[in-house]
Scaffold this motif. Structure first.
Motif, PDB file in Angstrom:
ATOM      1  N   HIS A 137       0.819  11.921  -3.971  1.00  0.00           N
ATOM      2  CA  HIS A 137       1.756  11.402  -4.966  1.00  0.00           C
ATOM      3  C   HIS A 137       2.562  12.547  -5.567  1.00  0.00           C
ATOM      4  O   HIS A 137       2.004  13.454  -6.201  1.00  0.00           O
ATOM      5  N   ASN A 196       6.650   9.960   3.456  1.00  0.00           N
ATOM      6  CA  ASN A 196       7.271   8.697   3.058  1.00  0.00           C
ATOM      7  C   ASN A 196       8.565   8.974   2.297  1.00  0.00           C
ATOM      8  O   ASN A 196       9.557   8.266   2.453  1.00  0.00           O
ATOM      9  N   SER A 215       1.525   8.474   2.893  1.00  0.00           N
ATOM     10  CA  SER A 215       0.379   7.570   3.082  1.00  0.00           C
ATOM     11  C   SER A 215       0.188   7.335   4.570  1.00  0.00           C
ATOM     12  O   SER A 215       1.155   7.283   5.330  1.00  0.00           O
ATOM     13  N   TYR A 216      -1.082   7.217   4.977  1.00  0.00           N
ATOM     14  CA  TYR A 216      -1.372   6.855   6.365  1.00  0.00           C
ATOM     15  C   TYR A 216      -1.174   5.361   6.563  1.00  0.00           C
ATOM     16  O   TYR A 216      -0.738   4.918   7.619  1.00  0.00           O
ATOM     17  N   GLU A 224       0.428   1.826   4.422  1.00  0.00           N
ATOM     18  CA  GLU A 224       1.369   1.528   3.353  1.00  0.00           C
ATOM     19  C   GLU A 224       0.684   1.203   2.035  1.00  0.00           C
ATOM     20  O   GLU A 224       1.186   1.548   0.962  1.00  0.00           O
ATOM     21  N   LYS A 237      -2.181   2.331   0.935  1.00  0.00           N
ATOM     22  CA  LYS A 237      -3.113   3.356   0.461  1.00  0.00           C
ATOM     23  C   LYS A 237      -2.424   4.718   0.412  1.00  0.00           C
ATOM     24  O   LYS A 237      -2.529   5.519   1.358  1.00  0.00           O
ATOM     25  N   PRO A 238      -1.685   5.011  -0.679  1.00  0.00           N
ATOM     26  CA  PRO A 238      -1.022   6.317  -0.804  1.00  0.00           C
ATOM     27  C   PRO A 238      -2.056   7.447  -0.819  1.00  0.00           C
ATOM     28  O   PRO A 238      -3.131   7.321  -1.406  1.00  0.00           O
ATOM     29  N   VAL A 239      -1.703   8.545  -0.148  1.00  0.00           N
ATOM     30  CA  VAL A 239      -2.596   9.697  -0.072  1.00  0.00           C
ATOM     31  C   VAL A 239      -2.099  10.846  -0.940  1.00  0.00           C
ATOM     32  O   VAL A 239      -2.887  11.522  -1.599  1.00  0.00           O
ATOM     33  N   HIS A 256       5.819  12.297  -1.161  1.00  0.00           N
ATOM     34  CA  HIS A 256       4.887  11.161  -1.172  1.00  0.00           C
ATOM     35  C   HIS A 256       4.495  10.873   0.274  1.00  0.00           C
ATOM     36  O   HIS A 256       5.327  10.947   1.175  1.00  0.00           O
TER      37      HIS A 256
END
Length: 581
Positions: free
Chosen positions: A356, A392, A347-348, A350, A352-354, A345
């Motif tokens: 999954h 993450n 994200s740039y 917190e 907005k996950p990029v 997982h």
């Protein structure tokens, strides 16, 4: 960095230690100059008294010659002080610049995404330049000033203790005031440096985007932003300057009172025949000289305030730590490397996950083609592989090793990457192909170029390998820059290579010529091809289709292409490049 003066001074001395020999020479020159300053007024006093008493001409000429010789020596010493001071300054501050640059180059991409190049130039060079005089002369001139003060006051106590007491009170009050208000302008000087950094960042950003600025008629908007930034520099600079000159103005006022009292007392003692005319001149001269070290202390307080703001900002920069911790393992399996993503997982930001739950694996020597719409997370996978960012959660393994356990230089020595945005450096074509690695011979470069079919292109360039390329690649077309990037990867002989649409800027004929060379490279390593054109994936072993940061499908190219319900098969059937954009 803590903001107290003791820690700042210890940090300063760390950079002065390598130039301690030059500092000692600087101090010796300054002490000699101070001694000569104390002697010359006494020569004039004797000259005046001798002339007033109708002394012999030869004695007067001897005193004049002595005065002239000392004056010439003082000027020569002044030149030496200036030269040696600047030498010490640049040697010490250049080391600090190097430390700041090295530290910034090791910081993670999250830091660099928040800072413009213009701002970083100002932080690395502008803040340090503000310290240059402080590094060179602060300690030396403080010591020299106190030596001069001691000499003047000591002589005056021997000559006339009432006048000496007035001078001592003036000196103690002035130094006390300077100490009390030494930090008065530090905060505003920091704000001034921050405003200056923002201005440089704005200029760099707008120049970098000059094509869009001009093409869209945004010059008035840019100028408006520029004027606002300049005003911020002016407002903060004016306030900082006004606070920095408070110490100097204070000493001037105190000196005015002191010199008035001393002169009145001196005239009184002369009129009552307690001192000679020459002694009256000496008292006047020493009173004027007394202001010089006090004023020097005031000036150094200004420099201290400017320098301390730079020290704080530099200390804050050095205190930033990269989120990428270096590993300890230095070895990896030979040959092509396996690759595994295990529930990754990322994200740039917190909120907005990029990516999954990205899970897949590649065997050594396999080729993976990654396709998906813009923003699906294709490039983020390559950035995680190179540890430009930390995940993450989840684990990435290369050659069976968690990449977090590997030393960064070990990881980078086994992975090669070609992006669409190629960075060229100011230097020769050879330098840009080898990235300044002198161990790579010209023979190996030419051999690699022949394998790629690029030797004719190199031979056609002015100067061939010795031809000069300007920074940013203005001397090459976009396609030629792409060829340079591809050759770089071949020269590193990687075990895992990432190609982010390497042929996107090449014409069809050049792309076709390069495809066989890319096939040769892929036979010796594991490959990841991030594609925008399906034609580049014809020889991929596996296909991954991404959508909104999730794996929509993953499998062998043949099986996905043969499944009419797969995303990949539908894209092939549609023959649509636009669907990937």
């Amino acid at each position: 960095m803590p903001h107290n003066i003791q820690i700042s001074m210890s940090w300063l001395l760390r950079y002065l230690k390598p130039v301690k020999g030059r500092m000692a020479a600087l101090l010796l020159l300054l002490l000699t100059s101070t001694a000569l300053q104390l002697i010359n007024p006494q020569i004039i006093q004797r000259f005046i008294d001798t002339a007033a008493e109708s002394g012999v001409v030869s004695g007067l000429l001897a005193l004049a010659g002595m005065f002239l010789a000392i004056s010439v020596c003082q000027q020569l010493i002044t030149v030496g002080l200036s030269y040696l001071g600047n030498d010490v300054s640049w040697r010490a501050t250049n080391q600090l610049r190097a430390d700041l640059l090295k530290h910034c180059l090791r910081l993670d991409m999250r830091f660099h995404n928040l800072k413009t190049p213009g701002e970083m130039i100002e932080r690395i060079d502008g803040d340090v330049t503000n310290m240059s005089n402080f590094f060179a002369m602060f300690i030396v001139q403080i010591v020299g000033s106190f030596v001069l003060l001691t000499g003047i006051l000591g002589f005056m106590f021997v000559t006339s203790w009432p006048i000496a007491i007035v001078m001592t009170v003036f000196t103690l009050v002035s130094i006390g005031v300077l100490v009390c208000i030494r930090d008065l302008g530090v905060q505003t000087s920091q704000a001034e440096r921050a405003a200056s950094a923002s201005l440089f960042g704005l200029i760099e950003e707008r120049i970098a985007g000059i094509e869009d600025v001009q093409a869209n008629g945004n010059v008035p908007y840019v100028m408006n932003r520029f004027h606002h930034a300049m005003r911020a520099v002016f407002v903060h600079g004016r306030k900082a300057w006004m606070l920095r000159v408070v110490p100097w103005n204070t000493t001037v006022i105190l000196f005015s009172f002191a010199v008035t009292v001393v002169l009145l007392m001196g005239v009184h003692f002369y009129l009552t025949r307690q001192i000679t005319l020459g002694m009256l001149f000496l008292i006047f001269q020493y009173t004027q000289m007394l202001n010089e070290p006090i004023e020097q202390l005031g000036n150094q307080m200004q420099e201290f305030q400017r320098a301390k703001s730079g020290l704080r900002r530099s200390g804050e920069l050095l205190a930033i730590r990269s989120e990428i911790d270096d590993g300890i393992r230095q070895t990896m399996p030979d040959g092509a490397l396996s690759l595994e993503f295990d529930q990754v997982h990322f994200s740039y930001k917190e909120d907005k996950p990029v990516l999954h739950n990205i899970t897949f694996s590649l065997g050594p020597g396999e080729r993976l083609g990654i396709i998906g719409r813009t923003g699906s997370g294709k490039s983020s996978i390559s950035r995680l592989l190179l540890r430009l960012y930390n995940t993450n959660s989840g684990t990435i393994r290369i050659g069976g090793e968690d990449i977090r356990s590997l030393r960064l230089d070990t990881l980078y020595s086994r992975i090669g990457m070609v992006t669409q945005d190629v960075q060229l450096f100011d230097g020769t074509l050879r330098d840009n192909l080898t990235l300044f690695d002198e161990r790579i011979s010209d023979h190996r470069i030419i051999e690699t170029a022949q394998r790629l079919g690029l030797h004719t292109w190199i031979e056609a360039l002015p100067g061939e390998l010795d031809g000069h390329l300007s920074s940013g690649g203005a001397s090459l077309s976009a396609g030629e820059a792409q060829l340079v990037a591809l050759t770089r990867v071949f020269l590193t002989q990687p075990s895992l290579v990432i190609l982010d649409e390497p042929s996107s800027r090449l014409d069809a004929a050049t792309e076709s010529a390069l495809q066989s060379a890319v096939d040769q490279l892929m036979q010796q390593c594991t490959g990841i091809i991030i594609a925008h054109r399906l034609s580049t994936l014809e020889k991929a072993d596996k296909i991954m289709v991404l959508g909104q940061g999730r794996i929509l499908e993953f499998g062998s190219r043949e099986s996905l292409a043969g499944d009419p319900f797969s995303h990949y098969a539908k894209l092939l059937a549609a023959g649509s490049q636009e669907e990937l954009a």
